[in-house]
Design a protein around this motif. Structure first.
Motif, mmCIF file in Angstrom:
data_model
loop_
_atom_site.group_PDB
_atom_site.id
_atom_site.type_symbol
_atom_site.label_atom_id
_atom_site.label_comp_id
_atom_site.label_asym_id
_atom_site.label_seq_id
_atom_site.Cartn_x
_atom_site.Cartn_y
_atom_site.Cartn_z
ATOM 1 N N HIS A 45 7.783 2.625 -1.192
ATOM 2 C CA HIS A 45 7.438 3.964 -0.722
ATOM 3 C C HIS A 45 6.453 3.911 0.440
ATOM 4 C CE1 HIS A 45 6.271 8.158 -0.668
ATOM 5 N NE2 HIS A 45 5.016 7.815 -0.875
ATOM 6 N N ILE A 46 5.434 3.050 0.349
ATOM 7 C CA ILE A 46 4.413 3.023 1.409
ATOM 8 C C ILE A 46 4.792 2.064 2.536
ATOM 9 C CG2 ILE A 46 2.613 3.681 -0.224
ATOM 10 C CD1 ILE A 46 1.576 0.815 -0.150
ATOM 11 N N GLY A 47 5.802 1.230 2.320
ATOM 12 C CA GLY A 47 6.286 0.350 3.374
ATOM 13 C C GLY A 47 5.412 -0.852 3.649
ATOM 14 N N ARG A 48 4.629 -1.254 2.687
ATOM 15 C CA ARG A 48 3.770 -2.430 2.854
ATOM 16 C C ARG A 48 3.237 -2.860 1.492
ATOM 17 N NH1 ARG A 48 -1.901 -0.866 3.266
ATOM 18 N NH2 ARG A 48 -2.155 1.407 3.386
ATOM 19 N N PRO A 49 2.636 -4.061 1.395
ATOM 20 C CA PRO A 49 2.057 -4.477 0.114
ATOM 21 C C PRO A 49 0.917 -3.550 -0.309
ATOM 22 C CG PRO A 49 2.350 -6.354 1.575
ATOM 23 C CD PRO A 49 2.601 -5.129 2.407
ATOM 24 N N LEU A 50 0.727 -3.444 -1.598
ATOM 25 C CA LEU A 50 -0.365 -2.627 -2.109
ATOM 26 C C LEU A 50 -1.711 -3.237 -1.742
ATOM 27 C CD1 LEU A 50 1.142 -1.886 -5.604
ATOM 28 C CD2 LEU A 50 0.485 -0.159 -3.919
ATOM 29 N N PRO A 51 -2.703 -2.414 -1.411
ATOM 30 C CA PRO A 51 -4.036 -2.941 -1.124
ATOM 31 C C PRO A 51 -4.635 -3.658 -2.326
ATOM 32 C CG PRO A 51 -3.830 -0.669 -0.398
ATOM 33 C CD PRO A 51 -2.611 -0.962 -1.218
ATOM 34 N N ALA A 52 -5.603 -4.515 -2.043
ATOM 35 C CA ALA A 52 -6.199 -5.330 -3.101
ATOM 36 C C ALA A 52 -6.871 -4.496 -4.174
ATOM 37 C CB ALA A 52 -7.213 -6.303 -2.485
ATOM 38 N N ASP A 53 -7.373 -3.313 -3.809
ATOM 39 C CA ASP A 53 -8.097 -2.514 -4.806
ATOM 40 C C ASP A 53 -7.183 -1.635 -5.656
ATOM 41 O OD1 ASP A 53 -7.369 -0.559 -2.999
ATOM 42 O OD2 ASP A 53 -9.341 0.394 -2.939
ATOM 43 N N PHE A 54 -5.874 -1.682 -5.405
ATOM 44 C CA PHE A 54 -4.957 -0.841 -6.179
ATOM 45 C C PHE A 54 -5.043 -1.170 -7.665
ATOM 46 C CE2 PHE A 54 -0.801 -0.319 -8.236
ATOM 47 C CZ PHE A 54 -0.598 1.032 -8.047
#
Length: 221
Positions: free
Chosen positions: A60-69
């Motif tokens: 959905h966001i088109g990139r890896p999830l941020p580390a703080d997810f």
């Protein structure tokens, strides 16, 4: 009772965790710059877990999830485990009113520790003891594969064709319909939009229930 066993999904069927979790997810993704409402996260991600859930969000966001997810999700989970989550309206009374000899089980995408903790909060852990089944832990293929329902029915000692499943999510209903059981699409949770029943019917639910009174009617109780 029209069936020999009853299998429950957990999140969104017995507790209102779908609504709480999707509010947190929507707020997080919106904060990243990907504006989305809780209703939209429910439509896209409800019923998914583990790697399937992460892959869907990253798609959905088109990139890896941020580390703080993961830290944000873990903080919300810790809060929910400590405080408990309210029942889906009528769920506790419904389970307590079931015939004591009726075999029942949980078949969920959530981990066992989550299910057990919230069943304890609800006062229902003893009723499901020995029959808590996690798609993450007990089968190779989680929902929407039917494997977790087959596993639950096998452990109950009841043929899946003589079992009824209560599910609330599109992913769950899809898997339940593939299992060969009678499928009740439950729309009692606060996360269910007005058209939810129609969507569950399209995905294979045999009947749709707006509340646990209608579930009882569908089961012949």
């Amino acid at each position: 009772m029209r069936f020999d066993a009853l299998i429950f999904d957990f999140d969104g069927v017995l507790i209102e965790s779908e609504a709480a979790g999707n509010r947190q997810l929507a707020a997080y993704l919106t904060g990243l710059g990907h504006a989305i409402t809780p209703a939209e996260t429910m439509a896209r991600f409800m019923g998914l877990a583990g790697a399937d859930f992460r892959a869907a969000v990253e798609g959905h966001i088109g990139r890896p999830l941020p580390a703080d997810f993961h830290a944000a999700r873990e903080a919300e989970e810790a809060r929910a485990l400590a405080d408990g989550i309210e029942e889906v309206a009528g769920a506790v009374a419904f389970v307590r009113a079931l015939p004591p000899a009726l075999p029942i089980a949980v078949a969920s995408s959530s981990p066992t520790y989550w299910i057990e903790a919230h069943l304890r909060h609800l006062g229902l852990l003893d009723r499901f003891a020995g029959h808590i089944n996690s798609g993450r832990e007990h089968v190779a293929n989680g929902k929407p594969a039917p494997d977790i329902y087959w596993h639950a029915a096998e452990r109950l000692g009841v043929p899946i064709g003589r079992s009824a499943i209560i599910e609330d999510s599109p992913v769950g209903v899809t898997g339940a319909a593939r299992s060969g059981a009678f499928v009740i699409g439950l729309c009692a949770g606060g996360h269910c939009p007005a058209d939810h029943g129609a969507r569950l019917t399209d995905l294979g639910a045999d009947v749709v229930a707006a509340d646990f009174g209608e579930v009882a009617t569908a089961l012949g109780l």
